[in-house]
Write a protein that holds these residues in place. Structure first.
Motif, PDB file in Angstrom:
ATOM      1  N   SER A  48      -1.103  -9.626  12.117  1.00 38.91           N
ATOM      2  CA  SER A  48      -0.474  -9.608  10.790  1.00 38.91           C
ATOM      3  C   SER A  48       1.033  -9.771  10.923  1.00 38.91           C
ATOM      4  O   SER A  48       1.686  -9.005  11.628  1.00 38.91           O
ATOM      5  N   GLN A  49       1.593 -10.753  10.216  1.00 38.63           N
ATOM      6  CA  GLN A  49       3.006 -11.075  10.308  1.00 38.63           C
ATOM      7  C   GLN A  49       3.753 -10.496   9.107  1.00 38.63           C
ATOM      8  O   GLN A  49       3.188 -10.291   8.035  1.00 38.63           O
ATOM      9  N   ASN A  50       5.053 -10.266   9.306  1.00 35.47           N
ATOM     10  CA  ASN A  50       5.916  -9.760   8.233  1.00 35.47           C
ATOM     11  C   ASN A  50       5.351  -8.463   7.652  1.00 35.47           C
ATOM     12  O   ASN A  50       5.101  -8.351   6.444  1.00 35.47           O
ATOM     13  N   THR A  51       5.167  -7.484   8.529  1.00 36.82           N
ATOM     14  CA  THR A  51       4.551  -6.222   8.155  1.00 36.82           C
ATOM     15  C   THR A  51       5.561  -5.092   8.288  1.00 36.82           C
ATOM     16  O   THR A  51       6.196  -4.932   9.327  1.00 36.82           O
ATOM     17  N   ASN A  52       5.682  -4.291   7.243  1.00 40.92           N
ATOM     18  CA  ASN A  52       6.559  -3.125   7.256  1.00 40.92           C
ATOM     19  C   ASN A  52       5.722  -1.865   7.121  1.00 40.92           C
ATOM     20  O   ASN A  52       4.932  -1.740   6.169  1.00 40.92           O
ATOM     21  N   ILE A  53       5.904  -0.930   8.052  1.00 42.95           N
ATOM     22  CA  ILE A  53       5.212   0.357   8.025  1.00 42.95           C
ATOM     23  C   ILE A  53       6.296   1.423   7.946  1.00 42.95           C
ATOM     24  O   ILE A  53       6.986   1.700   8.927  1.00 42.95           O
ATOM     25  N   ILE A 110       0.886  -1.173   0.000  1.00 43.55           N
ATOM     26  CA  ILE A 110       0.000   0.000   0.000  1.00 43.55           C
ATOM     27  C   ILE A 110       0.916   1.213   0.000  1.00 43.55           C
ATOM     28  O   ILE A 110       1.629   1.461   0.970  1.00 43.55           O
ATOM     29  N   ARG A 111       0.905   1.965  -1.095  1.00 44.46           N
ATOM     30  CA  ARG A 111       1.883   3.046  -1.199  1.00 44.46           C
ATOM     31  C   ARG A 111       1.313   4.263  -1.929  1.00 44.46           C
ATOM     32  O   ARG A 111       0.419   4.176  -2.762  1.00 44.46           O
ATOM     33  N   ASP A 112       1.850   5.423  -1.560  1.00 43.27           N
ATOM     34  CA  ASP A 112       1.591   6.669  -2.277  1.00 43.27           C
ATOM     35  C   ASP A 112       0.104   7.002  -2.358  1.00 43.27           C
ATOM     36  O   ASP A 112      -0.400   7.398  -3.422  1.00 43.27           O
ATOM     37  N   ASN A 113      -0.590   6.863  -1.230  1.00 42.36           N
ATOM     38  CA  ASN A 113      -2.001   7.221  -1.168  1.00 42.36           C
ATOM     39  C   ASN A 113      -2.204   8.436  -0.268  1.00 42.36           C
ATOM     40  O   ASN A 113      -1.480   8.630   0.711  1.00 42.36           O
ATOM     41  N   GLY A 161      -7.629   4.814   9.042  1.00 39.01           N
ATOM     42  CA  GLY A 161      -7.040   5.108   7.735  1.00 39.01           C
ATOM     43  C   GLY A 161      -6.705   3.847   6.964  1.00 39.01           C
ATOM     44  O   GLY A 161      -7.224   3.611   5.870  1.00 39.01           O
ATOM     45  N   ILE A 162      -5.826   3.010   7.534  1.00 38.21           N
ATOM     46  CA  ILE A 162      -5.420   1.742   6.913  1.00 38.21           C
ATOM     47  C   ILE A 162      -5.530   0.644   7.955  1.00 38.21           C
ATOM     48  O   ILE A 162      -4.934   0.742   9.032  1.00 38.21           O
ATOM     49  N   LEU A 163      -6.287  -0.410   7.640  1.00 35.91           N
ATOM     50  CA  LEU A 163      -6.468  -1.550   8.539  1.00 35.91           C
ATOM     51  C   LEU A 163      -5.968  -2.810   7.862  1.00 35.91           C
ATOM     52  O   LEU A 163      -6.411  -3.162   6.764  1.00 35.91           O
ATOM     53  N   LEU A 164      -5.023  -3.498   8.525  1.00 36.93           N
ATOM     54  CA  LEU A 164      -4.572  -4.829   8.114  1.00 36.93           C
ATOM     55  C   LEU A 164      -5.042  -5.800   9.178  1.00 36.93           C
ATOM     56  O   LEU A 164      -4.633  -5.707  10.333  1.00 36.93           O
ATOM     57  N   GLU A 165      -5.886  -6.738   8.801  1.00 33.30           N
ATOM     58  CA  GLU A 165      -6.524  -7.625   9.765  1.00 33.30           C
ATOM     59  C   GLU A 165      -6.230  -9.078   9.420  1.00 33.30           C
ATOM     60  O   GLU A 165      -6.766  -9.627   8.452  1.00 33.30           O
ATOM     61  N   ASN A 166      -5.317  -9.696  10.195  1.00 31.10           N
ATOM     62  CA  ASN A 166      -4.960 -11.106  10.009  1.00 31.10           C
ATOM     63  C   ASN A 166      -4.445 -11.392   8.609  1.00 31.10           C
ATOM     64  O   ASN A 166      -4.824 -12.392   7.980  1.00 31.10           O
ATOM     65  N   VAL A 167      -3.595 -10.519   8.106  1.00 27.45           N
ATOM     66  CA  VAL A 167      -2.954 -10.738   6.810  1.00 27.45           C
ATOM     67  C   VAL A 167      -1.443 -10.603   6.974  1.00 27.45           C
ATOM     68  O   VAL A 167      -0.963  -9.872   7.836  1.00 27.45           O
ATOM     69  N   ASP A 168      -0.700 -11.323   6.137  1.00 25.55           N
ATOM     70  CA  ASP A 168       0.750 -11.342   6.229  1.00 25.55           C
ATOM     71  C   ASP A 168       1.375 -10.708   4.984  1.00 25.55           C
ATOM     72  O   ASP A 168       0.725 -10.542   3.951  1.00 25.55           O
ATOM     73  N   ASN A 169       2.668 -10.384   5.125  1.00 23.35           N
ATOM     74  CA  ASN A 169       3.486  -9.978   3.981  1.00 23.35           C
ATOM     75  C   ASN A 169       2.994  -8.689   3.328  1.00 23.35           C
ATOM     76  O   ASN A 169       2.918  -8.582   2.101  1.00 23.35           O
ATOM     77  N   GLY A 170       2.674  -7.702   4.171  1.00 25.24           N
ATOM     78  CA  GLY A 170       2.230  -6.419   3.664  1.00 25.24           C
ATOM     79  C   GLY A 170       3.235  -5.318   3.941  1.00 25.24           C
ATOM     80  O   GLY A 170       3.911  -5.307   4.973  1.00 25.24           O
ATOM     81  N   ILE A 171       3.334  -4.383   3.021  1.00 25.80           N
ATOM     82  CA  ILE A 171       4.162  -3.184   3.183  1.00 25.80           C
ATOM     83  C   ILE A 171       3.263  -1.969   3.044  1.00 25.80           C
ATOM     84  O   ILE A 171       2.486  -1.865   2.093  1.00 25.80           O
TER      85      ILE A 171
END
Length: 206
Positions: free
Chosen positions: A108-113, A65-68, A80-90
């Motif tokens: 959520s695992q392997n998450t970069n913010i 998720i970028r440049d929004n 604003g941004i919700l990640l719910e039980n998902v992996d491998n997101g940036i």
């Protein structure tokens, strides 16, 4: 010679993504693999009453998720941004403002913010709970009540964030392990710079 890069944003309603098909339909590029993640980007979402971008539960593909540009218009219920039980997101290079909660990642695992700007947030700017392998780096948080709020993390890096005009800079709740906190600049604090509550984590660094 100076080069000016202008990002063209596409107006959109909230993106509620609950499956890999939803993710593919919302993406501007990518195929969902580790080398070619789906890109959710260049959207201008101004709305109330729901999450502005949500990725949840049944999504298993890789995504960025970028440049929004995200604006909740001061709605006290909106994320604003919700990640719910998902992996491998940036989540990178987004601007989130006038919301109840900025970026919220749960289970959520392997998450970069990374390198996001959050401003005028009623509650938590970045809230991550029950997660492993998390990086929270290079974000700007301005006028956020609780800037970075963390619960039950394993293997986390919180580095080089700039926090200004907040009640609480960085808060840990619950048991966390292998947490590295380095080089964060926290200014204009009302209550607490860094707060630990019922926490056991090894090692930790400021």
């Amino acid at each position: 010679e100076n080069v000016i890069i202008v990002t063209a944003y596409s107006p959109s309603g909230p993106l509620i993504i609950e499956s890999n098909t939803d993710l593919a339909n919302a993406a501007i590029s990518g195929s969902g693999t580790v080398n070619q993640p789906y890109i959710i980007g260049n959207y201008n979402i101004t709305s109330t009453g729901t999450e502005l971008i949500k990725i949840g539960n049944l999504v298993t593909d890789y995504f960025v998720i970028r440049d929004n540009q995200l604006n909740g218009l001061g709605d006290n219920n909106i994320v604003g941004i919700l990640l719910e039980n998902v992996d491998n997101g940036i989540v990178i290079n987004n601007t989130v403002e006038n919301v109840f909660r900025g970026i919220y990642a749960s289970g959520s695992q392997n998450t970069n913010i990374i390198n996001n700007t959050l401003k005028n947030v009623v509650s938590e700017g970045i809230y991550v709970t029950n997660a492993a392998n998390v990086q929270i780096n290079d974000n700007i948080l301005n006028s956020v009540t609780r800037s970075i709020y963390l619960f039950a993390l394993t293997n986390a890096v919180i580095d080089n964030n700039w926090i200004n005009d907040t009640n609480t800079g960085i808060t840990f709740l619950g048991n966390s392990y292998d947490v590295n906190i380095t080089s964060n600049l926290i200014e204009q604090i009302v209550i607490t710079v860094i707060k630990f509550f019922k926490i056991v984590f090894f090692p930790y660094y400021y």
